[in-house]
Design a protein around this motif. Structure first.
Motif, mmCIF file in Angstrom:
data_model
loop_
_atom_site.group_PDB
_atom_site.id
_atom_site.type_symbol
_atom_site.label_atom_id
_atom_site.label_comp_id
_atom_site.label_asym_id
_atom_site.label_seq_id
_atom_site.Cartn_x
_atom_site.Cartn_y
_atom_site.Cartn_z
ATOM 1 N N SER A 1 -2.722 1.839 -9.062
ATOM 2 C CA SER A 1 -3.054 1.239 -7.850
ATOM 3 C C SER A 1 -3.998 0.160 -7.614
ATOM 4 N N GLY B 1 0.698 -1.397 0.121
ATOM 5 C CA GLY B 1 -0.056 -0.229 0.138
ATOM 6 C C GLY B 1 0.902 1.185 -0.241
ATOM 7 N N ARG C 1 -2.974 -3.631 -6.287
ATOM 8 C CA ARG C 1 -3.276 -4.671 -5.102
ATOM 9 C C ARG C 1 -3.854 -5.333 -4.924
ATOM 10 N N ASP C 2 -5.202 -5.621 -5.120
ATOM 11 C CA ASP C 2 -6.283 -6.621 -4.844
ATOM 12 C C ASP C 2 -6.447 -8.211 -5.472
#
Length: 151
Positions: free
Chosen positions: A118, A103, A121-122
């Motif tokens: 971004s 993060g 990220r998951d």
């Protein structure tokens, strides 16, 4: 599990536009260094060819066979690659890795724009593909520096 809506958001128009316009696409003839990297989970590959003079990249080519996220990452890197040192490449690579896995903030100047990735990220299975171009470039730059030192 990600919903279809989440996946549609992940593949935003900006990511798709970047993926469609990768700078320095293609292989170089007679590069000082060449490195091919593969993401084992998805099979994405990036081959980087480059030349170095006085510690900075003077010629660069990349052959990118990756998902849209990996292609977008290669496009962002390619837009800023000429004139960059190994330290700058490694700093950007490490910041991108931290952005995806911890993060952290997106890489800063001169490697602007990575914040568009971004949302990935998951999606841990996409991280390796996103990191490929910077990892291959860092390795190729180190290889070119070793070859120059031995010459």
């Amino acid at each position: 599990m990600a919903s279809d809506t989440d996946l549609i958001k992940l593949y935003s128009g900006r990511i798709l536009a970047l993926a469609a316009d990768i700078p320095h696409r293609g292989r170089l003839e007679n590069p000082q260094a060449s490195v091919k990297k593969r993401a084992p989970l998805c099979g994405s590959t990036v081959t980087v060819d480059l030349d170095v003079e006085d510690g900075v990249i003077t010629r660069f080519g990349q052959d990118v066979k990756a998902c849209a996220l990996g292609q977008a990452s290669a496009a962002l890197m390619g837009a800023h690659i000429i004139g960059r040192s190994r330290a700058e490449i490694e700093t950007a690579r490490d910041a991108l890795r931290a952005m995806l896995k911890e993060g952290g903030d997106a890489p800063g100047a001169p490697f602007m724009g990575y914040e568009v990735l971004s949302p990935a990220r998951d999606y841990r299975n996409r991280h390796a593909s996103i990191l490929l171009s910077l990892e291959a470039t860092a390795e190729a730059l180190a290889e070119a520096e070793r070859a120059t030192a031995c010459a």
